[in-house]
Design a protein around this motif. Structure first.
Motif, PDB file in Angstrom:
ATOM      1  N   UNK A  23       0.404  -1.261  -0.046  1.00  0.00           N
ATOM      2  CA  UNK A  23       0.630   0.068   0.012  1.00  0.00           C
ATOM      3  C   UNK A  23       0.598   1.340  -0.326  1.00  0.00           C
ATOM      4  N   UNK A  24       2.031   1.387  -0.312  1.00  0.00           N
ATOM      5  CA  UNK A  24       2.966   2.061   0.067  1.00  0.00           C
ATOM      6  C   UNK A  24       3.526   2.990   1.409  1.00  0.00           C
ATOM      7  N   UNK A  25       3.500   2.160   2.296  1.00  0.00           N
ATOM      8  CA  UNK A  25       3.505   2.006   3.658  1.00  0.00           C
ATOM      9  C   UNK A  25       4.956   1.048   4.059  1.00  0.00           C
ATOM     10  N   UNK A  26       6.045   1.920   3.687  1.00  0.00           N
ATOM     11  CA  UNK A  26       7.124   1.366   3.893  1.00  0.00           C
ATOM     12  C   UNK A  26       7.687   0.795   5.631  1.00  0.00           C
ATOM     13  N   UNK A  27       6.968   1.924   6.437  1.00  0.00           N
ATOM     14  CA  UNK A  27       7.438   1.920   7.710  1.00  0.00           C
ATOM     15  C   UNK A  27       7.597   0.503   8.170  1.00  0.00           C
ATOM     16  N   UNK A  28       6.742  -0.037   8.604  1.00  0.00           N
ATOM     17  CA  UNK A  28       5.978  -1.041   9.967  1.00  0.00           C
ATOM     18  C   UNK A  28       7.472  -1.940   9.079  1.00  0.00           C
ATOM     19  N   UNK A  29       7.939  -1.893   8.046  1.00  0.00           N
ATOM     20  CA  UNK A  29       8.526  -3.848   7.729  1.00  0.00           C
ATOM     21  C   UNK A  29       9.599  -2.833   7.974  1.00  0.00           C
ATOM     22  N   UNK A  30      10.071  -2.027   8.281  1.00  0.00           N
ATOM     23  CA  UNK A  30      11.031  -1.219   8.196  1.00  0.00           C
ATOM     24  C   UNK A  30      11.369  -0.924   9.802  1.00  0.00           C
ATOM     25  N   UNK A  31      10.533  -0.580  10.690  1.00  0.00           N
ATOM     26  CA  UNK A  31      11.132  -0.987  11.886  1.00  0.00           C
ATOM     27  C   UNK A  31      11.145  -1.789  12.255  1.00  0.00           C
ATOM     28  N   UNK A  32      10.117  -3.319  11.730  1.00  0.00           N
ATOM     29  CA  UNK A  32      10.168  -4.982  12.650  1.00  0.00           C
ATOM     30  C   UNK A  32      11.898  -5.437  11.575  1.00  0.00           C
ATOM     31  N   UNK A  33      11.981  -5.554  10.544  1.00  0.00           N
ATOM     32  CA  UNK A  33      12.272  -6.119  10.067  1.00  0.00           C
ATOM     33  C   UNK A  33      13.929  -5.745   9.592  1.00  0.00           C
ATOM     34  N   UNK A  34      14.523  -4.321   9.751  1.00  0.00           N
ATOM     35  CA  UNK A  34      15.286  -3.772   8.899  1.00  0.00           C
ATOM     36  C   UNK A  34      16.280  -3.106  10.475  1.00  0.00           C
ATOM     37  N   UNK A  35      17.414  -3.862  10.020  1.00  0.00           N
ATOM     38  CA  UNK A  35      18.413  -3.321  11.048  1.00  0.00           C
ATOM     39  C   UNK A  35      20.133  -2.667  11.424  1.00  0.00           C
ATOM     40  N   UNK A  36      20.503  -2.485  11.730  1.00  0.00           N
ATOM     41  CA  UNK A  36      21.996  -1.476  11.248  1.00  0.00           C
ATOM     42  C   UNK A  36      22.678  -1.837  12.568  1.00  0.00           C
ATOM     43  N   UNK A  37      24.245  -1.983  11.697  1.00  0.00           N
ATOM     44  CA  UNK A  37      25.097  -1.314  13.351  1.00  0.00           C
ATOM     45  C   UNK A  37      25.307  -0.042  13.839  1.00  0.00           C
ATOM     46  N   UNK A  38      24.958   0.304  15.759  1.00  0.00           N
ATOM     47  CA  UNK A  38      24.876   1.607  15.526  1.00  0.00           C
ATOM     48  C   UNK A  38      26.776   1.247  16.188  1.00  0.00           C
ATOM     49  N   UNK A  39      26.643   3.075  16.412  1.00  0.00           N
ATOM     50  CA  UNK A  39      28.217   3.333  16.107  1.00  0.00           C
ATOM     51  C   UNK A  39      29.259   2.501  17.370  1.00  0.00           C
ATOM     52  N   UNK A  40      28.200   1.386  18.329  1.00  0.00           N
ATOM     53  CA  UNK A  40      29.517   1.094  19.007  1.00  0.00           C
ATOM     54  C   UNK A  40      29.550  -0.902  18.477  1.00  0.00           C
ATOM     55  N   UNK A  41      28.767  -1.244  17.192  1.00  0.00           N
ATOM     56  CA  UNK A  41      28.721  -1.874  16.351  1.00  0.00           C
ATOM     57  C   UNK A  41      28.013  -3.442  17.257  1.00  0.00           C
ATOM     58  N   UNK A  42      26.469  -2.280  17.820  1.00  0.00           N
ATOM     59  CA  UNK A  42      25.225  -2.884  18.405  1.00  0.00           C
ATOM     60  C   UNK A  42      24.247  -3.495  17.010  1.00  0.00           C
ATOM     61  N   UNK A  43      23.789  -4.214  17.684  1.00  0.00           N
ATOM     62  CA  UNK A  43      22.097  -4.283  15.858  1.00  0.00           C
ATOM     63  C   UNK A  43      21.291  -3.776  16.592  1.00  0.00           C
ATOM     64  N   UNK A  44      20.767  -2.733  16.269  1.00  0.00           N
ATOM     65  CA  UNK A  44      19.680  -1.877  16.657  1.00  0.00           C
ATOM     66  C   UNK A  44      18.440  -1.622  14.993  1.00  0.00           C
ATOM     67  N   UNK A  45      17.243  -1.729  15.621  1.00  0.00           N
ATOM     68  CA  UNK A  45      16.404  -1.344  14.744  1.00  0.00           C
ATOM     69  C   UNK A  45      16.307   0.293  14.015  1.00  0.00           C
ATOM     70  N   UNK A  46      16.354   0.626  13.389  1.00  0.00           N
ATOM     71  CA  UNK A  46      16.008   1.898  12.795  1.00  0.00           C
ATOM     72  C   UNK A  46      15.123   2.580  13.050  1.00  0.00           C
ATOM     73  N   UNK A  47      15.604   3.598  13.382  1.00  0.00           N
ATOM     74  CA  UNK A  47      14.623   4.759  14.346  1.00  0.00           C
ATOM     75  C   UNK A  47      14.535   5.910  13.506  1.00  0.00           C
ATOM     76  N   UNK A  48      12.517   6.173  13.571  1.00  0.00           N
ATOM     77  CA  UNK A  48      12.386   7.083  13.180  1.00  0.00           C
ATOM     78  C   UNK A  48      12.087   7.592  13.260  1.00  0.00           C
TER      79      UNK A  48
END
Length: 464
Positions: A23-48
């Motif tokens: 439906x054109x709304x990617x935010x729920x998917x990104x928040x739930x399933x897209x992970x990144x590494x923070x500056x300390x190398x930890x695994x975190x969810x992308x924050x809006x």
């Protein structure tokens, strides 16, 4: 996603997020399933964050955004394209960075997003070469992350979505090549997102942003000052604050008081601003702060422009500038002062070819007594159209003397003005041979005359 929206089971959650993507709304998917590494190398969810939330809501399929550094705009766009590439079969996308180091960081982040996916969501790779991530398992999707100038995008290929990161910092040649090829590769319904910190005036990014802002492009023009980002603040007792600012009650300067009054800044934000400005001052260029952390979308482009005019004087002029009282002729004519009896006016004309995307043609009519702008003709106007508008607007102001540039397209403009019998066209006296003096319509621009005009204009701007 709010608690009451969240499905109970993991399977239902995935179905919900995929349905939202459709439906054109990617935010729920990104928040739930897209992970990144923070500056300390930890695994975190992308924050809006605030700025990202606004980008997600208002950018649409075509956007051009002026933003501060370090607000995760490029990471958001990468997550957006990664999500679409992962969930849409046959989806081809591209992220173009301004330099090789930025490309390598983005590539590493894209691979983190892939590696950190839940196993049930992770498709096999169809290719893993250099700057390409190919997703198989029936998807046949591709994500490219590269550097400006690294490859050419042509009309014969199809790219459903692209991001041009830090576009203002591309070389002039790379920016022109990408802008010529890439938009032609994106089909109807595709996406093209352009985002950058400012980098002076007169470049393609500045031109595109202004044209989008004026409604002359299909792109949504978005501006984000640094104080929209909630992390840019320093508490009173922080070692990050300047020593004299480690107090609760700050004494504010005049420009700080204006910022507070206009934008509601907090003491913590002022501490952060002072600290960053001093960082840039130590680096040799205090004005870099106002480029990399913009506060309004006029001064940020002027901050480090290597122009010949005094930046502070231009800033004052920008703040004092009036809006037109009327706009006519499809927006090509702006009226700033109504014609007044007994006043003498004068006009200057700079004709251009009038092709879409090319230089604009311009005529400015000034009040001869005060120097104020009375009317302006501006747009992608060919010399003939510019001449006809000059006649119509000139008639309103009693046919002022018009001084057109003679060079290039000026010859056609002058010819049409004469055919229309415009009564007052400037004639330039020139020596023809040894003793004979001739006069011809129009002002001849040369290296010498241009240098003289710029010098006089610089003095006028500096002196107010």
């Amino acid at each position: 996603m709010t608690t009451d929206q969240r499905p109970n089971s993991t399977a239902d959650l995935l179905d919900y997020c995929l349905d939202q993507v459709d439906q054109g709304n990617v935010r729920p998917f990104i928040e739930e399933f897209v992970k990144i590494r923070d500056k300390q190398g930890g695994i975190v969810s992308f924050k809006f964050f605030n700025i990202i939330e606004d980008l997600d809501a208002n950018e649409g399929h075509y956007g051009i955004a002026v933003k501060p550094r370090q607000v995760f705009a490029t990471t958001y766009h990468l997550a957006l394209l990664f999500t679409l590439t992962l969930t849409q079969p046959g989806f081809h996308s591209a992220v173009v960075a301004h330099e090789r180091d930025a490309t390598e960081r983005l590539l590493a982040r894209a691979w983190d997003m892939y590696d950190l996916l839940p196993d049930k969501l992770k498709p096999p790779l169809s290719t893993d070469r250099g700057n390409w991530m190919g997703l198989g398992g029936g998807l046949d999707s591709m994500l490219y992350v590269g550097t400006a100038g690294g490859r050419k995008f042509g009309r014969s290929e199809t790219i459903q979505a692209a991001v041009l990161s830090e576009f203002a910092h591309y070389t002039e040649r790379d920016a022109e090549e990408i802008w010529t090829g890439l938009p032609e590769s994106i089909p109807v319904g595709g996406r093209l997102h352009i985002e950058s910190t400012p980098n002076g005036i007169g470049n393609l990014f500045h031109d595109l942003y202004r044209r989008a802002q004026q409604g002359r492009l299909k792109y949504n023009a978005l501006f984000y000052p640094w104080f929209r980002h909630e992390e840019f603040t320093i508490p009173a007792n922080s070692p990050e604050a300047l020593p004299e600012d480690r107090i609760e009650q700050l004494i504010y300067t005049e420009d700080e008081l204006e910022l507070i009054a206009l934008n509601g800044l907090t003491a913590g934000q002022i501490r952060w601003r002072r600290s960053k400005i001093e960082d840039k001052r130590l680096g040799g260029d205090r004005d870099l702060f106002f480029q990399e952390y913009p506060e309004d979308d006029a001064n940020c482009f002027l901050a480090t422009s290597r122009g010949v005019f005094d930046r502070k004087a231009l800033t004052v002029m920008l703040h004092d500038a009036r809006k037109p009282i009327d706009t006519i002729q499809n927006g090509n004519v702006k009226i700033y002062l109504r014609p007044r009896p007994g006043r003498a006016y004068v006009g200057g004309a700079d004709p251009a070819e009038g092709i879409p995307g090319g230089d604009g043609s311009c005529v400015v009519f000034l009040d001869g007594m005060t120097g104020e702008e009375a009317a302006v003709i501006h747009g992608e106007l060919d010399p003939e159209t510019l001449a006809r508008l000059t006649y119509e607007v000139g008639e309103m102001y009693g046919f002022p003397l018009v001084v057109p540039e003679r060079n290039n397209h000026g010859h056609t403009y002058i010819r049409v003005l004469r055919e229309l019998q415009y009564p007052r066209i400037y004639r330039h006296r020139e020596r023809d041979g040894v003793n004979h003096v001739n006069s011809r319509h129009g002002f001849p621009t040369s290296m010498q005359s241009k240098s003289d005009l710029v010098t006089r204009m610089r003095r006028s701007v500096s002196s107010g």
